[in-house]
Design a protein around this motif. Sequence first.
Motif, short mmCIF file in Angstrom:
data_model
loop_
_atom_site.label_atom_id
_atom_site.label_comp_id
_atom_site.label_asym_id
_atom_site.label_seq_id
_atom_site.Cartn_x
_atom_site.Cartn_y
_atom_site.Cartn_z
N ALA A 457 86.95 90.66 -25.49
CA ALA A 457 86.27 91.71 -24.75
C ALA A 457 85.82 92.86 -25.33
O ALA A 457 86.45 93.40 -26.34
CB ALA A 457 87.16 92.18 -23.61
N THR A 458 84.72 93.57 -25.25
CA THR A 458 83.93 94.75 -25.88
C THR A 458 84.22 95.87 -25.02
O THR A 458 84.64 95.78 -23.89
CB THR A 458 82.44 94.48 -25.99
OG1 THR A 458 82.03 94.21 -24.68
CG2 THR A 458 82.19 93.11 -26.62
N SER A 461 82.01 95.82 -22.02
CA SER A 461 82.44 95.05 -20.93
C SER A 461 83.74 95.39 -20.37
O SER A 461 83.92 95.35 -19.14
CB SER A 461 82.64 93.30 -21.76
OG SER A 461 83.52 93.44 -22.07
N THR A 464 82.90 97.95 -17.35
CA THR A 464 81.97 97.53 -16.26
C THR A 464 82.68 96.43 -15.27
O THR A 464 82.62 96.07 -14.27
CB THR A 464 80.71 96.99 -16.68
OG1 THR A 464 80.75 95.98 -17.56
CG2 THR A 464 79.86 98.23 -17.33
N ARG A 465 83.85 95.54 -16.08
CA ARG A 465 84.43 94.47 -15.47
C ARG A 465 86.01 94.74 -15.56
O ARG A 465 86.55 94.85 -16.55
CB ARG A 465 84.04 93.37 -16.05
CG ARG A 465 82.54 92.92 -15.68
CD ARG A 465 82.25 91.54 -15.98
NE ARG A 465 82.06 91.26 -17.39
CZ ARG A 465 81.27 91.41 -18.38
NH1 ARG A 465 80.11 92.05 -18.04
NH2 ARG A 465 81.58 91.03 -19.64
#
Length: 470
Positions: A457-458, A461, A464-465
């Motif tokens: 995961a960045t 990301s 937002t999630r």
Amino acid sequence: MALPIGVTPNRRGRTALGALALATAAVLLPAPASARAAGHCANQSSLRVPGAAHQRADCLEELTTAGTVDSGHTDPADWAGLTPRDLSVPAGVPGIQIDGYFPDSSTTNTHHGWNHDAQFVIRLPDRWNGGLVVAGTPGNREQYANDRAIADWVLARGYAYAATDKGNTGPGFHRDGSRPGDAVAEWNTRLTQLTRAARAVVAQRYHRPPTRTLATGMSNGGYLVRWQLENHPELYDGGVDWEGTLWHAKGPNPLTFLPPALRHYPVYAAGGPAADTARQELHRAGFPAGSEFLWSFHHQVYWDLTQRLYREEFDPAYDGATEAGTPYCAPKTPACDADYDYATRPAEVHEAVEGIALTGRIGKPLITLHGTLDVLLPISQDSDVYSRMIREAGRGHLHRYYRIEDGTHTDSLVDSFPGRLRPLLPCHRSAFTALESWLTTGHRPSADHTVVRPEGATPASLLTRCRLDG
């Protein structure tokens, strides 16, 4: 930088305490045409907040911080430091904002030049989804503290929104009231008061009461959600608790785990042969292994101040005539908070905490989120315990608990440690939509578990999630 039970100077030179996604505007509670606004800012002149000593209603083209910063209908200093730097800001929410205050004798909140506590804000969007979200502030911030983290998003989804300053603000909050614990007890009273008033104002504005009233908040605001669902479940349909503070008369509570941090961290930081033992003592107090990279900042900014102010609220006799102790005192000096031993303090101290303590006897659905790397309210001393309390009270069917791997107490720290921390804000939004589904369809959220950080995961990301179901 302002955080959930920390302190920061704001633009007016005073101080503010703070304890504290799916970027979507989807509305899960659509209202029929008859419930929608009959025009921009309809009924503004007829709106009256029950019990308010003063109110001011304004028709705004934008209720989110995309517009309220420029129009002066929020205070950026109040929510500074609570959210990640790159958080997007929704827009396109016209409606009515009501600012005001309820009768109160204390004057710690100087906003608007009112010098009056028990201030509130109520926002009523033109396009309403039938719901109301109410919130108390983290730490001891003022009524706009949740504007970026919570209000913007729920307003964009069509909810009416209301928030309170809890009746006292700033580092002198403990001076409010006549007895130990009174200032914190007032927080609960003020959120109950605002909820009742906001429900009435919603009915005035839209000609029907809300179909959903949801409570949410972070840190001290999360404590308020817990307390309200235990003591006034009739006012709410459910709540989302974002790392709420646990007050328990027998402990754990902040007065049991902060003194060991003050005692042992300087020894750990100094290095040498005693450092490893000091580190183990910090782990034993509840500060998780792997969180060491956060200790210096929290020692510098939060642990000492939080211990002294909240100890003064519940146990002012500990340091005699001195108010809120001596900052960064050395252990074994007189009345040093590093030596504070809550378990041995007089019965009246425990009774003061008991007066505002939680029981776990929630009466409406509640979803709790807490980061595994929280080192202001360590998860093992807080939400892990509260989850057990709920089960032991026979209310486990009303609760869901998600431990967020690599989450910490304040999301702004993610900007400083992007590869080591993840924000809780998107998880809060996922929990909120899960609560909506629970209430509207009866679909129960997934069972309690740790939400692992997705592999690869960045930072973008993670902002937002946040999937709570796997």
